[in-house]
Design an enzyme around this catalytic site. Structure first.
Site, PDB file in Angstrom:
ATOM      1  N   ASP A  10       0.870  -1.173   0.000  1.00 23.13           N
ATOM      2  CA  ASP A  10       0.000   0.000   0.000  1.00 23.13           C
ATOM      3  C   ASP A  10       0.913   1.232   0.000  1.00 23.13           C
ATOM      4  O   ASP A  10       2.113   1.121   0.304  1.00 23.13           O
ATOM      5  CB  ASP A  10      -0.877  -0.040   1.263  1.00 23.13           C
ATOM      6  CG  ASP A  10      -1.656   1.221   1.458  1.00 23.13           C
ATOM      7  OD1 ASP A  10      -2.303   1.677   0.488  1.00 23.13           O
ATOM      8  OD2 ASP A  10      -1.630   1.783   2.581  1.00 23.13           O
ATOM      9  N   LEU A  11       0.371   2.389  -0.341  1.00 24.12           N
ATOM     10  CA  LEU A  11       1.215   3.593  -0.418  1.00 24.12           C
ATOM     11  C   LEU A  11       1.121   4.458   0.852  1.00 24.12           C
ATOM     12  O   LEU A  11       2.068   4.532   1.638  1.00 24.12           O
ATOM     13  CB  LEU A  11       0.793   4.430  -1.635  1.00 24.12           C
ATOM     14  CG  LEU A  11       1.545   5.743  -1.825  1.00 24.12           C
ATOM     15  CD1 LEU A  11       3.014   5.505  -2.161  1.00 24.12           C
ATOM     16  CD2 LEU A  11       0.902   6.573  -2.932  1.00 24.12           C
ATOM     17  N   ASP A  12      -0.060   5.082   1.032  1.00 27.92           N
ATOM     18  CA  ASP A  12      -0.231   6.052   2.124  1.00 27.92           C
ATOM     19  C   ASP A  12      -0.157   5.337   3.473  1.00 27.92           C
ATOM     20  O   ASP A  12      -0.987   4.474   3.768  1.00 27.92           O
ATOM     21  CB  ASP A  12      -1.592   6.755   2.001  1.00 27.92           C
ATOM     22  CG  ASP A  12      -1.710   7.577   0.726  1.00 27.92           C
ATOM     23  OD1 ASP A  12      -0.770   8.324   0.419  1.00 27.92           O
ATOM     24  OD2 ASP A  12      -2.752   7.478   0.044  1.00 27.92           O
ATOM     25  N   THR A  18       2.019   9.971   4.313  1.00 28.02           N
ATOM     26  CA  THR A  18       1.041  10.900   3.733  1.00 28.02           C
ATOM     27  C   THR A  18      -0.326  10.823   4.412  1.00 28.02           C
ATOM     28  O   THR A  18      -1.231  11.554   4.007  1.00 28.02           O
ATOM     29  CB  THR A  18       0.831  10.598   2.230  1.00 28.02           C
ATOM     30  OG1 THR A  18       0.830   9.186   2.065  1.00 28.02           O
ATOM     31  CG2 THR A  18       1.878  11.234   1.371  1.00 28.02           C
ATOM     32  N   LYS A  46      -9.284   5.771   5.871  1.00 31.15           N
ATOM     33  CA  LYS A  46      -8.004   5.238   5.382  1.00 31.15           C
ATOM     34  C   LYS A  46      -8.241   4.073   4.422  1.00 31.15           C
ATOM     35  O   LYS A  46      -9.009   3.155   4.729  1.00 31.15           O
ATOM     36  CB  LYS A  46      -7.130   4.781   6.538  1.00 31.15           C
ATOM     37  CG  LYS A  46      -6.482   5.921   7.278  1.00 31.15           C
ATOM     38  CD  LYS A  46      -5.505   5.398   8.306  1.00 31.15           C
ATOM     39  CE  LYS A  46      -4.915   6.520   9.111  1.00 31.15           C
ATOM     40  NZ  LYS A  46      -4.092   6.019  10.210  1.00 31.15           N
ATOM     41  N   SER A 115      -2.308   0.835  -4.517  1.00 34.89           N
ATOM     42  CA  SER A 115      -2.845   1.980  -3.768  1.00 34.89           C
ATOM     43  C   SER A 115      -4.194   2.423  -4.302  1.00 34.89           C
ATOM     44  O   SER A 115      -4.422   2.417  -5.510  1.00 34.89           O
ATOM     45  CB  SER A 115      -1.864   3.157  -3.878  1.00 34.89           C
ATOM     46  OG  SER A 115      -2.443   4.332  -3.343  1.00 34.89           O
ATOM     47  N   ALA A 116      -5.057   2.856  -3.385  1.00 34.20           N
ATOM     48  CA  ALA A 116      -6.356   3.415  -3.783  1.00 34.20           C
ATOM     49  C   ALA A 116      -6.213   4.827  -4.309  1.00 34.20           C
ATOM     50  O   ALA A 116      -7.105   5.343  -4.989  1.00 34.20           O
ATOM     51  CB  ALA A 116      -7.298   3.413  -2.585  1.00 34.20           C
ATOM     52  N   LYS A 146     -10.733  -0.369  -2.302  1.00 35.88           N
ATOM     53  CA  LYS A 146     -10.664  -1.262  -1.143  1.00 35.88           C
ATOM     54  C   LYS A 146     -11.890  -1.008  -0.259  1.00 35.88           C
ATOM     55  O   LYS A 146     -12.336   0.142  -0.201  1.00 35.88           O
ATOM     56  CB  LYS A 146      -9.380  -0.984  -0.343  1.00 35.88           C
ATOM     57  CG  LYS A 146      -8.113  -1.193  -1.167  1.00 35.88           C
ATOM     58  CD  LYS A 146      -6.883  -0.634  -0.437  1.00 35.88           C
ATOM     59  CE  LYS A 146      -5.661  -0.683  -1.335  1.00 35.88           C
ATOM     60  NZ  LYS A 146      -4.450  -0.096  -0.732  1.00 35.88           N
ATOM     61  N   GLU A 170      -0.142  -3.334   4.607  1.00 35.11           N
ATOM     62  CA  GLU A 170      -1.276  -2.399   4.665  1.00 35.11           C
ATOM     63  C   GLU A 170      -1.372  -1.735   6.037  1.00 35.11           C
ATOM     64  O   GLU A 170      -1.105  -2.369   7.050  1.00 35.11           O
ATOM     65  CB  GLU A 170      -2.580  -3.180   4.461  1.00 35.11           C
ATOM     66  CG  GLU A 170      -3.254  -3.007   3.149  1.00 35.11           C
ATOM     67  CD  GLU A 170      -3.709  -1.597   2.832  1.00 35.11           C
ATOM     68  OE1 GLU A 170      -3.809  -0.751   3.739  1.00 35.11           O
ATOM     69  OE2 GLU A 170      -3.976  -1.340   1.659  1.00 35.11           O
ATOM     70  N   ASP A 171      -1.820  -0.470   6.052  1.00 38.88           N
ATOM     71  CA  ASP A 171      -2.043   0.205   7.344  1.00 38.88           C
ATOM     72  C   ASP A 171      -3.523   0.450   7.613  1.00 38.88           C
ATOM     73  O   ASP A 171      -3.859   0.998   8.664  1.00 38.88           O
ATOM     74  CB  ASP A 171      -1.299   1.547   7.390  1.00 38.88           C
ATOM     75  CG  ASP A 171      -1.924   2.569   6.459  1.00 38.88           C
ATOM     76  OD1 ASP A 171      -2.301   2.195   5.334  1.00 38.88           O
ATOM     77  OD2 ASP A 171      -2.060   3.735   6.862  1.00 38.88           O
TER      78      ASP A 171
HETATM   79  C1  BG6 Z   1      -5.864   6.141   0.096  1.00 35.47           C
HETATM   80  C2  BG6 Z   1      -5.836   6.886   1.411  1.00 35.47           C
HETATM   81  O1  BG6 Z   1      -4.607   5.586  -0.148  1.00 35.47           O
HETATM   82  O2  BG6 Z   1      -6.200   7.020  -0.965  1.00 35.47           O
HETATM   83  C3  BG6 Z   1      -7.113   7.665   1.614  1.00 35.47           C
HETATM   84  O3  BG6 Z   1      -5.636   5.958   2.455  1.00 35.47           O
HETATM   85  C4  BG6 Z   1      -7.366   8.569   0.421  1.00 35.47           C
HETATM   86  O4  BG6 Z   1      -6.996   8.449   2.775  1.00 35.47           O
HETATM   87  C5  BG6 Z   1      -7.431   7.705  -0.827  1.00 35.47           C
HETATM   88  O5  BG6 Z   1      -8.538   9.319   0.592  1.00 35.47           O
HETATM   89  C6  BG6 Z   1      -7.746   8.476  -2.088  1.00 35.47           C
HETATM   90  O6  BG6 Z   1      -6.702   9.319  -2.414  1.00 35.47           O
HETATM   91  P1  BG6 Z   1      -6.661  10.284  -3.659  1.00 35.47           P
HETATM   92  O7  BG6 Z   1      -5.229  10.771  -3.667  1.00 35.47           O
HETATM   93  O8  BG6 Z   1      -7.034   9.498  -4.868  1.00 35.47           O
HETATM   94  O9  BG6 Z   1      -7.643  11.371  -3.413  1.00 35.47           O
HETATM   95 MG    MG Z   2      -2.653   3.178   3.553  1.00 36.09          MG
END
Ligand code: BG6
Ligand code: MG
Length: 221
Positions: A10-12, A18, A46, A115-116, A146, A170-171
Site C-alpha cells: 500500500d502507499l499512504d 502521507t 483510510k 494503492s487506492a 478497497k 497495509e495500514d
Molecule cells: C488512500 C488513502 O490511499 O487514498 C485515503 O488511504 C485517500 O486516505 C485515498 O482518501 C484516495 O486518495 P486520492 O489521492 O485518490 O484522493
Molecule cells: Mg494506507
C-alpha cells in the site's frame, strides 16, 4: 533459484508518510462545508477511494450534492492534496521501506504498489522511487476501491503471480480486508486495530526481517 512469491505495498501510511496530508486535505473539504471531523473518524477513511471518502464525509455533514458538484469537490480535494505532495521530498519515505525494498531486490522478489490513491504514481515519482517497483497499480487503474480486492488482484496479475503467492503490507482496515478477500497474506502495519483482521502485524516496516519474509516468499533451493 526461482523466487516463490511477490510483495504488494500500500502507499499512504506504508511507503510514505502521507496519512496526515490526506487527513488535512479531507478536513479542509469538511471545513469548507462548515463542519469538522476527528482523527478517529479519519481512521475509517483510510484506504478508501477518493469517491468513497467524499461520500462518507458528506454523510457525516448531512450534505447532499448534485453529481456535477460531487465531481467538483473531488477535484478541489485533489488540488488541496497535491499542493502538499509537491512540497514533499524523499524524507517522507517511512522508516524501513527502502531497507525492505533492498532486501526484496537482493532476493529477486518482485514488488508492486497497490494503492487506492489516484495520485499514487505522482507520489512515487515525487519521491524518486517509481522505477523501483515492478508494477504500479493506483486508483486510476481500477473500478472498485478497497475493501474490494480488485487493486491487489490487478497488482498480482501485473507481477505474474497467483494471489496466494502474494504478501500485502497495509495500514488500513479496508486494505487488510481487500488483501484477505484477494486470498493474499495480509500484514497489518502501525495500527493495533488491525490485529483482529490481519494475518500478522508489525508496528512499522523496520520490524519486518528477512527471516520473517523467508517463511512466505524466498530462497527456495
Ligand atoms: C488512500 C488513502 O490511499 O487514498 C485515503 O488511504 C485517500 O486516505 C485515498 O482518501 C484516495 O486518495 P486520492 O489521492 O485518490 O484522493
Ligand atoms: Mg494506507
Amino acid at each position: 533459484m526461482k523466487n516463490s512469491g511477490a510483495v504488494i505495498f500500500d502507499l499512504d501510511g506504508i511507503v510514505v508518510d502521507t496519512t496526515g496530508l490526506q487527513f488535512l486535505a479531507w478536513r479542509k473539504i469538511a471545513n469548507d462545508f462548515g463542519f469538522d471531523f476527528s482523527k478517529d473518524q479519519n481512521e475509517g477513511l483510510k484506504g478508501l477511494s477518493r469517491e468513497d471518502c467524499l461520500k462518507q464525509i458528506l454523510a457525516w455533514g448531512n450534505i447532499k450534492l448534485s453529481v456535477k458538484d460531487f465531481h467538483k469537490w473531488m477535484d478541489i480535494k485533489n488540488s488541496y492534496y497535491l499542493n502538499y505532495i509537491y512540497e514533499m521530498d524523499a524524507s517522507a519515505i517511512l522508516p524501513g521501506t527502502l531497507e525492505l525494498m533492498d532486501v526484496l531486490q537482493e532476493e529477486n522478489i518482485p514488488f508492486a504498489l497497490g494503492s487506492a490513491s489516484k495520485s499514487g504514481k505522482i507520489v512515487l515519482k515525487q519521491l524518486g522511487i517509481y522505477s523501483r517497483f515492478d508494477a504500479v497499480v493506483d486508483g486510476n487503474d481500477v473500478k472498485n476501491g478497497k475493501p474490494d480486492p480488485e487493486i491487489f488482484l490487478l497488482a498480482a496479475n501485473r507481477l505474474g503471480f497467483a494471489p496466494s503467492a502474494c504478501v500485502v503490507f497495509e495500514d488500513a482496515v479496508a486494505g487488510v480486508q481487500a488483501a484477505n478477500r484477494a486470498g493474499m497474506i495480509s500484514i497489518g502495519v502501525g495500527n493495533k486495530g488491525l490485529q483482529k483482521e490481519a494475518d500478522f502485524t508489525f508496528n512499522n516496516l523496520t520490524e519486518v526481517t528477512r527471516e520473517f519474509l523467508q517463511n512466505f516468499l524466498l530462497f527456495q533451493s
